[in-house]
Scaffold this motif. Structure first.
Motif, mmCIF file in Angstrom:
data_model
loop_
_atom_site.group_PDB
_atom_site.id
_atom_site.type_symbol
_atom_site.label_atom_id
_atom_site.label_comp_id
_atom_site.label_asym_id
_atom_site.label_seq_id
_atom_site.Cartn_x
_atom_site.Cartn_y
_atom_site.Cartn_z
ATOM 1 N N ALA A 114 0.952 -0.874 0.442
ATOM 2 C CA ALA A 114 0.563 0.048 -0.002
ATOM 3 C C ALA A 114 0.660 1.388 -0.435
ATOM 4 N N ALA A 115 2.403 1.274 1.058
ATOM 5 C CA ALA A 115 2.265 2.389 1.221
ATOM 6 C C ALA A 115 3.689 2.851 -0.451
ATOM 7 N N PHE A 116 4.211 1.576 -0.872
ATOM 8 C CA PHE A 116 5.339 1.936 -1.940
ATOM 9 C C PHE A 116 4.135 1.479 -3.194
ATOM 10 N N SER A 117 3.498 1.136 -3.661
ATOM 11 C CA SER A 117 2.879 0.728 -5.012
ATOM 12 C C SER A 117 2.505 2.312 -5.633
ATOM 13 N N PRO A 118 2.518 3.198 -4.769
ATOM 14 C CA PRO A 118 1.985 4.527 -6.240
ATOM 15 C C PRO A 118 3.110 4.938 -5.938
ATOM 16 N N ALA A 119 4.369 4.563 -5.138
ATOM 17 C CA ALA A 119 5.782 5.745 -5.626
ATOM 18 C C ALA A 119 6.095 5.066 -6.959
ATOM 19 N N LEU A 120 6.095 3.585 -6.803
ATOM 20 C CA LEU A 120 6.517 2.813 -7.979
ATOM 21 C C LEU A 120 6.074 3.021 -9.112
ATOM 22 N N ALA A 121 4.454 3.748 -9.427
ATOM 23 C CA ALA A 121 4.247 3.393 -9.745
ATOM 24 C C ALA A 121 3.842 5.369 -10.815
ATOM 25 N N GLU A 122 4.670 6.335 -9.598
ATOM 26 C CA GLU A 122 5.229 7.271 -10.555
ATOM 27 C C GLU A 122 5.527 7.055 -11.402
ATOM 28 N N VAL A 123 7.014 6.946 -11.097
ATOM 29 C CA VAL A 123 8.288 6.084 -11.543
ATOM 30 C C VAL A 123 7.904 5.291 -13.033
ATOM 31 N N ALA A 124 6.788 4.764 -13.491
ATOM 32 C CA ALA A 124 6.694 3.742 -14.469
ATOM 33 C C ALA A 124 5.824 5.053 -14.864
ATOM 34 N N PHE A 125 5.156 6.129 -14.853
ATOM 35 C CA PHE A 125 3.795 6.825 -15.743
ATOM 36 C C PHE A 125 5.439 7.886 -16.256
ATOM 37 N N GLY A 166 6.886 -12.920 0.461
ATOM 38 C CA GLY A 166 7.774 -12.816 -0.533
ATOM 39 C C GLY A 166 6.777 -12.796 -1.230
ATOM 40 N N ALA A 167 5.796 -13.775 -1.300
ATOM 41 C CA ALA A 167 4.307 -14.307 -2.578
ATOM 42 C C ALA A 167 3.893 -12.322 -2.513
ATOM 43 N N GLN A 168 3.623 -12.052 -1.197
ATOM 44 C CA GLN A 168 3.180 -10.619 -1.616
ATOM 45 C C GLN A 168 3.459 -9.484 -1.720
ATOM 46 N N THR A 169 4.876 -9.262 -1.260
ATOM 47 C CA THR A 169 5.284 -8.465 -1.937
ATOM 48 C C THR A 169 5.753 -8.814 -3.544
ATOM 49 N N SER A 170 5.211 -9.944 -4.542
ATOM 50 C CA SER A 170 5.788 -10.162 -5.542
ATOM 51 C C SER A 170 4.627 -9.240 -6.512
ATOM 52 N N PHE A 171 3.936 -8.962 -5.420
ATOM 53 C CA PHE A 171 2.384 -8.669 -6.172
ATOM 54 C C PHE A 171 2.335 -6.611 -7.288
ATOM 55 N N ILE A 172 3.858 -6.603 -6.327
ATOM 56 C CA ILE A 172 4.030 -4.958 -6.802
ATOM 57 C C ILE A 172 4.587 -4.706 -7.881
ATOM 58 N N PRO A 173 5.834 -5.111 -8.298
ATOM 59 C CA PRO A 173 6.056 -5.082 -9.501
ATOM 60 C C PRO A 173 5.159 -5.466 -10.301
ATOM 61 N N MET A 174 4.355 -6.359 -10.102
ATOM 62 C CA MET A 174 2.792 -7.075 -10.929
ATOM 63 C C MET A 174 1.944 -5.189 -11.138
ATOM 64 N N LEU A 175 1.974 -4.875 -10.149
ATOM 65 C CA LEU A 175 0.530 -4.392 -10.179
ATOM 66 C C LEU A 175 0.773 -3.018 -10.989
ATOM 67 N N THR A 176 2.151 -2.750 -10.220
ATOM 68 C CA THR A 176 2.429 -1.413 -10.512
ATOM 69 C C THR A 176 3.266 -1.114 -12.004
ATOM 70 N N LEU A 177 4.105 -2.060 -12.537
ATOM 71 C CA LEU A 177 4.560 -1.609 -13.578
ATOM 72 C C LEU A 177 4.532 -3.043 -15.354
ATOM 73 N N GLY A 178 2.940 -3.956 -14.428
ATOM 74 C CA GLY A 178 2.290 -4.613 -15.418
ATOM 75 C C GLY A 178 3.518 -6.275 -15.767
ATOM 76 N N PRO A 214 -2.520 -4.253 -16.958
ATOM 77 C CA PRO A 214 -2.121 -4.717 -15.645
ATOM 78 C C PRO A 214 -0.716 -3.019 -16.272
ATOM 79 N N GLY A 215 -0.926 -2.725 -15.099
ATOM 80 C CA GLY A 215 0.735 -1.605 -15.318
ATOM 81 C C GLY A 215 -0.275 -0.290 -14.501
ATOM 82 N N PRO A 216 0.811 1.226 -14.434
ATOM 83 C CA PRO A 216 0.836 1.696 -14.130
ATOM 84 C C PRO A 216 -0.488 2.885 -13.653
ATOM 85 N N TYR A 217 -1.752 2.748 -14.674
ATOM 86 C CA TYR A 217 -3.384 2.943 -14.574
ATOM 87 C C TYR A 217 -4.155 2.508 -14.310
ATOM 88 N N VAL A 218 -3.687 0.783 -13.963
ATOM 89 C CA VAL A 218 -4.469 0.503 -12.649
ATOM 90 C C VAL A 218 -4.721 0.664 -11.394
#
Lengths: 502, 149
Positions: free
Chosen positions: A129-140, A311-323, A344-348
């Motif tokens: 929850a904390a880091f995905s938005p930041a990572l998605a910003e980068v992905a933009f 590990g199983a859960q944080t592996s969702f971060i690259p999937m959700l933010t970068l696709g 999938p990607g930052p737009y989701v």
């Protein structure tokens, strides 16, 4: 405060009765199937994927995620009780978890695993929850060049960290990329490799690929383990409570395991399995009593159990933010998103906030359900492990086949699954890991699109890939990784040659 | 039988990947290649096919030098029967219906196991039929013919 309002959206979506019910079903079924030795999370999800297609997108994803961490957890239960890893990330739990069980502390071991996983799940959920938005910003900021470089890096790292031969892994990725290209070409509309079949214009059904390569191939290769009689004694519920000493001994390993798992889960190719191995190695190193490891050390169970869940859960971060899927399970999640017309990607996060935050909130709810659900149900699970394989495999086969038909009311996908079963057995014989193929298959069309668009932008100038600093960085890391993996092999080859001479 | 080195797995994998790469490259030539700047539909698969073929040859060479991995023996009977059971299901589903496709698949698949008995096959079929009808047809509303004749 934005985090809180986001989580509010999430919990609002996840706490609807419908979503709670399907989260529960996912966790329950995932645990049940994950417990069965030989059926890991990948095969479990592939098998149940068609069932989620008729659901709302957010409900479907919540259920798949539930299956995933349910299967993860179920694998550990089997490992502790019968010394058989229900799936690969539970291999480590066999070592000390089963030793504890043999000393009569099975209940405590299961409780440590459950609470450790819950703690790790809570932390990982907050991290997402904390880091995905930041990572998605980068992905933009990413253009096609950066996306292409990132896919190269992601696929390289995923292949590197998967077990088995590296070069065969790369070949499997390429095979997957090629298979992913079947169907209409996005740019020109040309039908490629369809051999005149109209049904192939939308590409090969990826559930058929996953079921054939994982679920069905597993059945064939497990058939000879049919005989294994599994004698399990159900631990009485009274012994489920752990002593204060056991609790205190598991706190710090669980915290360390969570940190290791959260970090490794972020990396492409990372996830549950590597996290649990890394945590076990780390705990053994920092322990004041390393001689206890292998004989029921609590740290050797609490650390890896927390790590594999984190590990199983944080592996969702690259999937959700970068696709970008970092492992086979995430590739399936991306496939599931695409079925619901969500790319999938930052737009989701912006376009479907209820899906993004709902999924995250449901992870925490699902983890809580796991604890509540699993401890009282252990006697039931123990009986489930004892079910004979000849009962299970026809069930898996039939449910998969009806599921394949239900995707498009078409039997073509079933024939494809049959073909990929043969291919999967061949890969098994040739010791070529199938998971990289699935990653390639999902990424094939995307990779081609970004590759072509990059070169269109640069008017055919290939140097565009090393003019963007981000792209250079990612491609260099990928190249360095390849070199590192190749060097020891060269050295080893030399060593063998020297030994033969001597 | 010719390759009895311990690189059998790599020899076979190399042949497979090289063959698949060459096939892909050859097939992609029928589509327009375009230029580097304006790539046609054939270019990307051609590139992938060529790289895969080269990798396949490297793996093959590794296998021949005996540096590869040992191949695992294929369990022929289960492979054939499990695959056949899937195909049988697909063939029967729309021609005679779910009521016959499920038992047929169960019988063929169970044959692969040493625990085959007609009674077990019958019980499993009955249970699965009820389960699939309940979940897929009744609950999920998938239209699949129970009897298609």
């Amino acid at each position: 405060m934005e985090l809180l309002s986001n989580l509010d959206i999430g919990f609002h979506a996840a706490l609807s009765l419908n979503n709670l019910v399907f989260c529960f079903i996912g966790v329950l079924v995932g645990t049940a199937i994950g417990m069965l030795p030989g059926l890991g999370p990948l095969a479990t999800i592939a098998m149940l994927l068609p069932l989620t297609y008729t659901l709302e997108p957010v409900t479907g994803l919540i259920m798949i995620a539930g299956i995933y961490y349910g299967a993860q957890y179920g694998g550990s239960t089997t490992a502790i009780l019968v010394n058989l890893p229900g799936e690969s990330s539970a291999v480590v739990s066999c070592i000390d978890g089963h030793q504890m069980a043999r000393k009569g502390r099975a209940g405590a071991a299961l409780a440590i695993a459950a609470l450790g996983s819950f703690f790790a799940g809570t932390v990982a959920t907050l991290l997402i929850a904390a880091f995905s938005p930041a990572l998605a910003e980068v992905a933009f900021l990413f253009g096609p060049v950066e996306y292409f470089a990132m896919m190269v890096l992601g696929l390289t790292a995923a292949t590197l960290l998967a077990h088995g031969s590296f070069i065969k892994g790369v070949a499997m990725v390429l095979t997957g990329l090629i298979l992913g290209l079947v169907g209409a070409d996005v740019n020109s509309g040309t039908y490629r490799f369809t051999f005149g079949s109209f049904s192939l214009t939308e590409g090969i059904e990826f559930v058929a690929v996953a079921m054939g390569l994982f679920a069905f191939t597993d059945i064939v290769t497990n058939m000879r383990n049919d005989q294994t009689t599994r004698e399990v004694k159900a631990p009485s519920l009274r012994s489920l409570t752990m002593t204060g000493k056991e609790f205190r001994q598991s706190i710090f390993p669980a915290i360390r395991g969570t940190s290791i798992g959260s970090l490794l889960g972020l990396l492409p190719g990372g996830g549950a399995m590597i996290s649990s191995f890394a945590s076990y190695a780390f705990e053994k190193r920092v322990s004041r009593h390393p001689e206890e490891f292998g004989h029921g050390a609590i740290a050797g169970l609490a650390g890896p159990e927390a790590a594999n869940n984190a590990g199983a859960q944080t592996s969702f971060i690259p999937m959700l933010t970068l696709g970008i899927p970092s492992n086979g399970v995430m590739a399936l999640m991306i496939g599931a998103l695409m079925v619901h017309n969500i790319s999938p990607g930052p737009y989701v996060m912006v376009s479907n906030p209820e899906i993004f935050w709902g999924l995250i909130a449901s992870m925490w709810i699902g983890n809580a359900m796991l604890v509540v659900l699993n401890l009282p149900l252990i006697p039931l699970w123990v009986r489930l492990i004892q079910v004979h394989y000849w009962v299970l495999f026809p069930i898996i086969l039939v449910v998969c086949c009806v599921g394949l038909y239900s995707i498009q009311n078409n039997t073509l996908a079933i024939y494809f699954a049959a073909g990929f079963t043969l291919l999967g057995c061949l890969f098994w014989r040739m010791r070529a890991e199938a998971a990289p193929l699935l990653l390639g298959f999902i990424l094939g069309p995307l990779m081609e699109e970004h590759f072509r668009r990059s070169l269109l932008l640069s008017e055919g100038d290939v140097s565009i890939f090393y003019r963007s600093p981000l792209s250079v960085l990612m491609l260099s890391i990928a190249a360095v990784m390849c070199l590192i993996i190749l060097l020891p092999q060269i050295r080893q080859g030399r060593k063998v040659a020297f030994e033969e001479e001597a | 039988m010719i390759f009895k080195s311990n690189g059998q797995a790599d020899v076979e994998a190399g042949l497979f990947f090289a063959g698949f790469g060459i096939l892909t490259a050859a097939l992609s030539l029928q589509y327009s290649l375009g230029t580097i700047a304006m790539m046609g539909p054939g270019m990307f698969p051609l590139i992938l096919g060529v790289i895969l073929a080269i990798l396949g040859l490297v793996i093959l060479a590794k296998g021949f030098m005996g540096k590869g991995e040992q191949a695992k023996p294929l369990p022929i009977k289960p492979i054939l029967l499990i695959t056949a059971s899937v195909i049988v299901f697909a063939l029967l589903l729309l021609t005679v219906g779910l009521l016959f496709a499920i038992p047929a698949q169960v019988v063929v698949a169970l044959w692969a196991s040493e625990h085959f008995t007609w009674k077990r096959a019958l019980l499993l079929s009955a249970g699965l039929l009820a389960f699939c009808y309940g979940v897929f047809v009744y609950f999920l509303g998938i239209s699949v013919p129970l009897i298609a004749i």
